[in-house]
Design a protein around this motif. Structure first.
Motif: not given
Length: 255
Positions: A38-46, A66-72, A76-83
């Motif tokens: 498993r790999v934890r992934v964040v999706l960043v797309d407007d 693949v485990e999607v753990v966040g979106e942005a 600003d949203q991306a940095v918040t969610v990634i952090t």
């Protein structure tokens, strides 16, 4: 999943339930083999619909690993969610409100440099312009694939990037080789460097023949704002009209 505002929703997303742990007693077969990797992934797309499509394609964790753990949807949203989530891989669009993918990379530099839990970035964009590819790779992304990629290939790319490999769509690899292998090439285009990220986005769309209204719709800004950006680009580049601008952009392979 952590949403675009940084809040956390426990056990949300299509792959969050029933995923066997490493040594758990879940089902058997290919699903368990993938889940073990498993790999934890964040999706960043407007574009919300695009994020939803990617989630549906790759986010069934028991099948893909693949485990999607966040979106942005913006910088600003991306940095918040990634952090907040510290994923292994971020799927990053190049053109985002708030400064673009390069700005996300700049603000995530310390997380990319973390020796114990590095966050790695894979650009996923509709753009195949050399300037976009080189810009995010200079910013620290481990790879760049276009949105024509299949779900199976995207999952493979995610795992490869999580393991430290560099991954590119075939045509794009040449841009990177040319940019970094040529010792006599300047590291940056000084003229292009005068433009802000948003001005570069407007420049590219103008050069591709988009009308002001079309650019405004695509970038979620007003027509008056588009006009202001075009005026700024023409002034900074000392050009007179959009025809000269198009020739300038074409000569630099930005179109």
């Amino acid at each position: 999943m952590t949403d675009a505002t940084g809040g956390t929703n426990a056990a949300s997303g299509p792959g969050a339930q029933g995923v066997p742990g490493a040594g758990g007693a879940g089902g058997s077969g290919a699903g368990d083999a993938e889940a073990a990797r498993r790999v934890r992934v964040v999706l960043v797309d407007d574009h919300r619909m695009f994020r939803t499509g990617v989630q549906a394609e790759i986010g069934e964790t028991a099948r893909t690993g693949v485990e999607v753990v966040g979106e942005a949807a913006d910088v600003d949203q991306a940095v918040t969610v990634i952090t907040a989530t510290r994923p292994e891989v971020v799927l990053l669009d190049v053109h985002l409100p708030g400064g673009g993918g390069v700005e996300v990379l700049r603000r995530s530099a310390s997380m990319m440099a973390d020796q114990d839990r590095p966050v790695r970035f894979l650009a996923l964009s509709v753009s195949d312009a050399a300037e976009d590819v080189i810009g995010v790779i200079r910013g620290g992304a481990r790879g760049y694939v276009t949105k024509t990629i299949t779900g199976t290939d995207l999952v493979d790319a995610i795992f490869r990037v999580s393991e430290g490999d560099a991954v590119f769509s075939p045509r794009l690899a040449g841009f990177v080789l040319d940019a970094f292998a040529s010792t006599d090439a300047p590291p940056v285009d000084e003229d292009l460097d005068r433009l802000t990220q948003r001005e570069r986005e407007v420049l590219r769309l103008i050069a591709r023949g988009y009308a002001y209204k079309e650019i405004a719709k695509q970038l979620f800004i007003s027509v008056k704002t588009v006009e202001s950006h075009v005026s700024a680009v023409l002034r900074k580049l000392q050009l007179s009209n959009r025809h000269e601008l198009t020739r300038w952009a074409t000569a630099r392979r930005l179109v």
